[in-house]
Design a protein around this motif. Sequence first.
Motif, PDB file in Angstrom:
ATOM      1  N   GLY A 126       0.803  -1.220   0.000  1.00 36.40           N
ATOM      2  CA  GLY A 126       0.000   0.000   0.000  1.00 36.40           C
ATOM      3  C   GLY A 126       0.831   1.263   0.000  1.00 36.40           C
ATOM      4  O   GLY A 126       0.404   2.289   0.523  1.00 36.40           O
ATOM      5  N   ILE A 127       2.044   1.195  -0.547  1.00 41.46           N
ATOM      6  CA  ILE A 127       2.879   2.400  -0.579  1.00 41.46           C
ATOM      7  C   ILE A 127       3.393   2.670  -1.994  1.00 41.46           C
ATOM      8  O   ILE A 127       4.472   3.212  -2.180  1.00 41.46           O
ATOM      9  N   SER A 128       2.591   2.299  -2.991  1.00 40.19           N
ATOM     10  CA  SER A 128       3.097   2.459  -4.361  1.00 40.19           C
ATOM     11  C   SER A 128       3.290   3.921  -4.734  1.00 40.19           C
ATOM     12  O   SER A 128       4.050   4.242  -5.634  1.00 40.19           O
ATOM     13  N   LEU A 129       2.604   4.824  -4.004  1.00 37.85           N
ATOM     14  CA  LEU A 129       2.813   6.243  -4.300  1.00 37.85           C
ATOM     15  C   LEU A 129       4.225   6.696  -3.978  1.00 37.85           C
ATOM     16  O   LEU A 129       4.687   7.710  -4.478  1.00 37.85           O
ATOM     17  N   LEU A 130       4.908   5.933  -3.129  1.00 35.45           N
ATOM     18  CA  LEU A 130       6.259   6.322  -2.738  1.00 35.45           C
ATOM     19  C   LEU A 130       7.324   5.849  -3.715  1.00 35.45           C
ATOM     20  O   LEU A 130       8.502   6.124  -3.528  1.00 35.45           O
ATOM     21  N   ALA A 131       6.917   5.114  -4.761  1.00 33.57           N
ATOM     22  CA  ALA A 131       7.880   4.411  -5.616  1.00 33.57           C
ATOM     23  C   ALA A 131       9.069   5.268  -6.039  1.00 33.57           C
ATOM     24  O   ALA A 131      10.203   4.808  -6.036  1.00 33.57           O
ATOM     25  N   GLU A 132       8.817   6.515  -6.383  1.00 30.50           N
ATOM     26  CA  GLU A 132       9.899   7.345  -6.918  1.00 30.50           C
ATOM     27  C   GLU A 132      10.631   8.161  -5.851  1.00 30.50           C
ATOM     28  O   GLU A 132      11.589   8.857  -6.154  1.00 30.50           O
ATOM     29  N   THR A 133      10.165   8.068  -4.615  1.00 34.81           N
ATOM     30  CA  THR A 133      10.801   8.854  -3.548  1.00 34.81           C
ATOM     31  C   THR A 133      12.189   8.297  -3.239  1.00 34.81           C
ATOM     32  O   THR A 133      12.390   7.089  -3.243  1.00 34.81           O
ATOM     33  N   ILE A 134      13.133   9.183  -2.951  1.00 28.02           N
ATOM     34  CA  ILE A 134      14.468   8.738  -2.548  1.00 28.02           C
ATOM     35  C   ILE A 134      14.386   8.190  -1.121  1.00 28.02           C
ATOM     36  O   ILE A 134      13.851   8.845  -0.219  1.00 28.02           O
ATOM     37  N   ALA A 135      14.884   6.991  -0.934  1.00 29.25           N
ATOM     38  CA  ALA A 135      14.665   6.284   0.331  1.00 29.25           C
ATOM     39  C   ALA A 135      15.232   7.044   1.529  1.00 29.25           C
ATOM     40  O   ALA A 135      14.669   7.013   2.619  1.00 29.25           O
ATOM     41  N   GLY A 136      16.348   7.759   1.312  1.00 31.30           N
ATOM     42  CA  GLY A 136      16.972   8.469   2.420  1.00 31.30           C
ATOM     43  C   GLY A 136      16.105   9.576   2.998  1.00 31.30           C
ATOM     44  O   GLY A 136      16.356  10.057   4.102  1.00 31.30           O
ATOM     45  N   SER A 137      15.059   9.982   2.265  1.00 29.96           N
ATOM     46  CA  SER A 137      14.266  11.109   2.753  1.00 29.96           C
ATOM     47  C   SER A 137      12.939  10.653   3.371  1.00 29.96           C
ATOM     48  O   SER A 137      12.084  11.470   3.681  1.00 29.96           O
ATOM     49  N   LEU A 138      12.771   9.345   3.537  1.00 35.90           N
ATOM     50  CA  LEU A 138      11.485   8.842   4.047  1.00 35.90           C
ATOM     51  C   LEU A 138      11.360   9.046   5.548  1.00 35.90           C
ATOM     52  O   LEU A 138      12.325   8.926   6.281  1.00 35.90           O
ATOM     53  N   PRO A 139      10.144   9.317   6.031  1.00 36.38           N
ATOM     54  CA  PRO A 139       9.924   9.230   7.477  1.00 36.38           C
ATOM     55  C   PRO A 139      10.042   7.773   7.932  1.00 36.38           C
ATOM     56  O   PRO A 139       9.863   6.853   7.129  1.00 36.38           O
ATOM     57  N   TYR A 140      10.353   7.566   9.220  1.00 31.09           N
ATOM     58  CA  TYR A 140      10.774   6.223   9.620  1.00 31.09           C
ATOM     59  C   TYR A 140       9.695   5.164   9.497  1.00 31.09           C
ATOM     60  O   TYR A 140       9.985   4.001   9.275  1.00 31.09           O
ATOM     61  N   THR A 141       8.416   5.558   9.619  1.00 30.09           N
ATOM     62  CA  THR A 141       7.381   4.511   9.493  1.00 30.09           C
ATOM     63  C   THR A 141       7.373   3.956   8.078  1.00 30.09           C
ATOM     64  O   THR A 141       7.273   2.754   7.865  1.00 30.09           O
ATOM     65  N   ASP A 142       7.501   4.867   7.110  1.00 28.24           N
ATOM     66  CA  ASP A 142       7.555   4.405   5.721  1.00 28.24           C
ATOM     67  C   ASP A 142       8.839   3.627   5.466  1.00 28.24           C
ATOM     68  O   ASP A 142       8.856   2.634   4.744  1.00 28.24           O
ATOM     69  N   GLU A 143       9.932   4.099   6.097  1.00 30.24           N
ATOM     70  CA  GLU A 143      11.210   3.415   5.966  1.00 30.24           C
ATOM     71  C   GLU A 143      11.064   1.946   6.374  1.00 30.24           C
ATOM     72  O   GLU A 143      11.514   1.044   5.684  1.00 30.24           O
ATOM     73  N   ARG A 144      10.395   1.720   7.498  1.00 31.46           N
ATOM     74  CA  ARG A 144      10.187   0.337   7.967  1.00 31.46           C
ATOM     75  C   ARG A 144       9.391  -0.483   6.964  1.00 31.46           C
ATOM     76  O   ARG A 144       9.687  -1.634   6.703  1.00 31.46           O
ATOM     77  N   ARG A 145       8.362   0.161   6.404  1.00 31.20           N
ATOM     78  CA  ARG A 145       7.525  -0.603   5.476  1.00 31.20           C
ATOM     79  C   ARG A 145       8.292  -0.919   4.188  1.00 31.20           C
ATOM     80  O   ARG A 145       8.137  -1.998   3.625  1.00 31.20           O
ATOM     81  N   VAL A 146       9.117   0.021   3.758  1.00 29.66           N
ATOM     82  CA  VAL A 146       9.939  -0.251   2.570  1.00 29.66           C
ATOM     83  C   VAL A 146      10.909  -1.394   2.873  1.00 29.66           C
ATOM     84  O   VAL A 146      11.102  -2.297   2.058  1.00 29.66           O
ATOM     85  N   ALA A 147      11.507  -1.350   4.074  1.00 32.74           N
ATOM     86  CA  ALA A 147      12.457  -2.400   4.439  1.00 32.74           C
ATOM     87  C   ALA A 147      11.768  -3.765   4.460  1.00 32.74           C
ATOM     88  O   ALA A 147      12.332  -4.767   4.007  1.00 32.74           O
ATOM     89  N   ILE A 148      10.535  -3.801   4.959  1.00 38.07           N
ATOM     90  CA  ILE A 148       9.804  -5.065   4.980  1.00 38.07           C
ATOM     91  C   ILE A 148       9.495  -5.505   3.546  1.00 38.07           C
ATOM     92  O   ILE A 148       9.655  -6.669   3.183  1.00 38.07           O
ATOM     93  N   GLY A 149       9.089  -4.532   2.725  1.00 33.82           N
ATOM     94  CA  GLY A 149       8.819  -4.848   1.324  1.00 33.82           C
ATOM     95  C   GLY A 149      10.047  -5.415   0.629  1.00 33.82           C
ATOM     96  O   GLY A 149       9.970  -6.386  -0.124  1.00 33.82           O
ATOM     97  N   ARG A 150      11.196  -4.814   0.922  1.00 33.17           N
ATOM     98  CA  ARG A 150      12.439  -5.270   0.311  1.00 33.17           C
ATOM     99  C   ARG A 150      12.738  -6.707   0.722  1.00 33.17           C
ATOM    100  O   ARG A 150      13.182  -7.528  -0.082  1.00 33.17           O
ATOM    101  N   ALA A 151      12.452  -7.015   1.984  1.00 35.71           N
ATOM    102  CA  ALA A 151      12.701  -8.376   2.460  1.00 35.71           C
ATOM    103  C   ALA A 151      11.719  -9.377   1.857  1.00 35.71           C
ATOM    104  O   ALA A 151      12.060 -10.533   1.652  1.00 35.71           O
ATOM    105  N   LEU A 152      10.500  -8.909   1.545  1.00 29.02           N
ATOM    106  CA  LEU A 152       9.463  -9.850   1.083  1.00 29.02           C
ATOM    107  C   LEU A 152       9.517 -10.126  -0.412  1.00 29.02           C
ATOM    108  O   LEU A 152       8.764 -10.959  -0.907  1.00 29.02           O
ATOM    109  N   MET A 153      10.397  -9.448  -1.150  1.00 29.21           N
ATOM    110  CA  MET A 153      10.487  -9.676  -2.595  1.00 29.21           C
ATOM    111  C   MET A 153      10.761 -11.154  -2.882  1.00 29.21           C
ATOM    112  O   MET A 153      11.536 -11.798  -2.180  1.00 29.21           O
ATOM    113  N   GLU A 154      10.124 -11.655  -3.951  1.00 29.83           N
ATOM    114  CA  GLU A 154      10.341 -13.031  -4.407  1.00 29.83           C
ATOM    115  C   GLU A 154       9.983 -14.061  -3.342  1.00 29.83           C
ATOM    116  O   GLU A 154      10.639 -15.106  -3.231  1.00 29.83           O
ATOM    117  N   SER A 155       8.954 -13.758  -2.533  1.00 31.65           N
ATOM    118  CA  SER A 155       8.377 -14.710  -1.578  1.00 31.65           C
ATOM    119  C   SER A 155       9.400 -15.550  -0.813  1.00 31.65           C
ATOM    120  O   SER A 155       9.557 -16.731  -1.092  1.00 31.65           O
TER     121      SER A 155
END
Lengths: 247, 304, 240, 347
Positions: A126-155
């Motif tokens: 549910g964060i596809s709107l962030l796709a183009e955002t530079i990761a270093g500028s994310l607030p930490y809650t989004d940072e966590r969700r991106v990190a989880i997304g990164r871990a969940l790639m390819e099941s």
Amino acid sequence: MADTLRADTVSVSFDGLRALSSVSLDVPAGRVTGLIGPNGAGKTTLVNVLTGFQKPSEGRVLMDAQDLSGLAAHKIRHIGIARTFQSGRLFGDLSVLDNLEVTGVGLGLRRREAAQKAMEMLEWIGISLLAETIAGSLPYTDERRVAIGRALMESPKFVLLDEPAAGMSEEEASDLIALIRRIIAELGCGVLLIEHNIGLVLEVCDHINVLDSGVIIDEGASDHIKASELVRHAYMGTQIDAEGAIL
Amino acid sequence: MTAVLQILFDALAVGSIYALGALGIALIFGVMRLVNFAHGDYIAFCVFAMLVPSTDVVAIVLIGKLPAILLIPIILLIGAVISVLSEMLVFRHLRNANPATMMICSFALGFVIQHVLLMFYSSRPKAINLWSNLSLPVEIFGARIPLLQLLTIIITFVILVALMWFLKRTRYGLEMRAAAEDFTMARMLGVRANRVIMTAFAVSGLLAASIGLILATQTGVADIRMGMPIMLVAFVATVIGGLGSLPGAVICGLLIGAASVLLQVFLPLDARPFRDAFLYSAVILCLLWRPDGIFAPRSAKQRV
Amino acid sequence: MSLLSVRDISVHYGQLAALRGVSISMDEGETLFVTGPNGAGKSTLLKAIAGAVRPSSGSISLADKVISGQPPEQTARLGFSMVPEGRHVFGSLTIEENLRLGTGIRADKDRIEGDLETVYEVFPMLAERKDGQAGVLSGGQQQMLVIGRALMAGPKLIAIDEPSLGLAPKVIDQVYDTLLKLRDSRGLTLLIVEQSSTRAMLTGGRMVLLRGGKIVLEGDARELANDESLRRAYFGFGEH
Amino acid sequence: MKQPQSVLAKTISTPVILIALLVVIAILTALFGSGSFARTVTEIFIRVAFVVGLYIFIGNSGVISFGHAGFMCIGAYAAAWFTVPPMMKKVLLPGLPEIVSNAQLPFLGSLVLSSFLAALVALLVGLIMMRLAGIAASIATFAFLAVINTVYANWESVTAATSSVVGIPMVTGVWTSLFGASAAILIAYFYSISRWGLALRAARDEDIAASASGVDIYRQRLISFVISAFVCGMSGVLYAHYLGVVNPDAFYLGITFISLSMFVVGGMSSLSGAVLGVVIISAIIQILRWFEKGIDIGGLTLELPNGIQEIAIGVVMIVILVFRPAGLLGKREVLLKGWPFKRRTAD
């Protein structure tokens, strides 16, 4: 699909100091396993052992019957064990989409496929709107969700979340709980949750292990842990200590 | 026996200059994480400071004519001053920059120093004659050793001992060693960052000046590029010694010097021109064996 | 007038708020325990006072001088001595050199040798190995060394992050005995971070409970420790 | 389901702008420049190719390499081996194997083959050295350069040792070097948007997280090392064909440091920084040189004393880095947003 990720009597020593002493722990597929313990208990060391960042001095890491001990971290990820980090560790100069793509290409996808799957994963979270955002500028809650997304790639078969709720408000933590439940229900991974927000762990975990000074001192379901004097002792000391009767 | 002694003295003489250089590099690296490529140019600067600016081949000595008792302290002072000035003018403004940026700035600074010298003295190496009677040989256990070589070893030894004394026995030294290991913690114990860094630069400049004096006497030549090879070997010695380890830098400086002399002696004749290729291959092997350096402080723990 | 006064400070690591508007104040000779679960912001509070991290808002003053925004050596000179998390022993220095490092800022040079004697009396193990490298000490021994090192700086206020972490119970007793003795004999002010509240109960003094970067509970250590509200506040039971 | 826009579509304007800039310089040179100015521009273009080669490895991996002048050296000497007339080679370089000394390849053939040789050497040494990281890796690359220099400066029968190898056809001019620089930019661009480039940049930012994402950092560094050696080798070939002679000391510390400086001043994490760093610093050098020769401004002749140019350029670099420690461009790229492809989604 693998059934269990297992630490089998794992010990780790640094400079002669024992960080983990003969720790055994099971992470079954399709369930949330909790790992809690006070500072310096060895939680992160255990995660490092399970993900190939730390070689155990003794003991083994097993996925079902397959022995994973001593494999390099990137190979362990290929086998299907993913993790997040306490401090986020996003690729700060890359966009959110690229952050997820890295796992895709790391696991052998071509860049276009990786981008496609990364986009799907962002939508799933549910964060596809962030796709183009530079990761270093994310607030930490989004940072966590991106990190989880990164871990969940390819099941991955198992995912280890290292303090995903650090710094989150109650409401944000609720969202995280919902996300963890979806991971179990929709992706079927086994989750190991390391967290110091104990309220959150008690709510979401099926089974909880308590680590103190490198030893599992107690384990069980929420109610058991909630009532456990051992747990209270590990974190806060106890009334009995205070009176000097037992030490 | 005498041949062995001869080789031993050669190895020590070459190694001790590298050791001095490595110490100068390691001191600065320890407190600032800066690889100071200008260090070699401080060496040349100190040598040229003895001469009257001219483009002649034979140097006209100016303060070089002073008696040793005055000349030596003046040159040492010049080394310390140029080093401290470069900290104040350049490196102080880069405290939070990444190591590559600092390194390139130090290189640019060295480039500037080199070309200032070039402007005043031209690029031709100059013959200079400091204390020429030192090249007479002396006999030790049957080996004929040039007096200067012997002096180089003794002087280096004295400098190292003096520096060890300074680092071990004075408060400045104590603070510097602590800062090299854990700067933030040292500051939390009241160690003043600026003072420690300035002291490190001053000492490093003193070391560069002493190398300059030794080299000028040894070779009888003032060359604008004379410091560069020493700086490079010193840099390598600092890294394989273990960054942050001052004794490691000294020992590896000595080792590299000794290794180059030994290779020169024992390599078959055909392979001798390729001595440096063997030497640097050994450096690569050394790094593969111990990437953090041979004498790296053993504090490597969990990296995640 | 209070010795230490922390007014409404917040600290951010990037976007992450580690402290959100924390205020504490300490009088001379007082003992204050800061407790709370991991990640509550306890260590950050100490680092902010020491000048190792810069608060994004609020101010800190020590002995009536503003220290927020000052470099750490300045804070140390005003009499704040810190034992940080992770110990930070200088491994290549000898034990005695570690102990003497902080004495450079003392005005009362004549008392240094006496204090060194005291530290060696309290921790005889340090005296035995005073010329040995500190890097080879075990975790517990290092903990003694850094406490000794902080004392040697002759501080007015000594702040210790988890003094009992990795120590045997008997040694913990010893450490606390020493600290309390010094508090009483020299009017030393103690700021102690402990995850466990047991020591606060034993030692007495004031206690604040941090959670999520905020102070959630504050009061007398002995009274709070017996209160079920501490446990609830500590773990956040019932909120999830 | 939203389609992610392809990376190529998002970023293709960067190499196009950079190459266009070089083309403009080349055209202006052809129209207005003197012969000596054309030589200067040729040198700048060759330097662009070399620094872009540095970017491929250093920029994406974050590991500073002092060794890439070694690949330039290998490329340049190989060009000599392949293109000097066989008659001359038999006299000058008697140690060359028969098959090489009998060959006389055309420029393009020598360009490709010599660059491949540099890449091959990179593969072999990279297999060993890419296990290292950080400053240890930097020192290892320096050691590699010292080894290459020692070998090429002493292997009499194959490299003529310190005497120069002459007789290389002087075919590199403005247009050839423009072709080389543009090829380098394109290779660097396509590498950096490839999955390899992405994976390596991730490892540069956060090596631990990259391993946890399945990235084999050693392998990625090696790939980058080999590609960058190919490009640096190519710049060496161009250089050999520009000068007509090769000499080992042309590829040692001098070129290493000045190129690294241009690269860092431009911004070492960006392709645009690599190109613009060279162009800007070279332009300043050229302007200062003109001043050294004397420039007429309204009847007044401004003349700087000789040697000021080098001093000034050193000072300029320090000042730039003090004020912009990450270099002129930092991590940014020159980019026209939305060109040439419009975003397909409008949200």
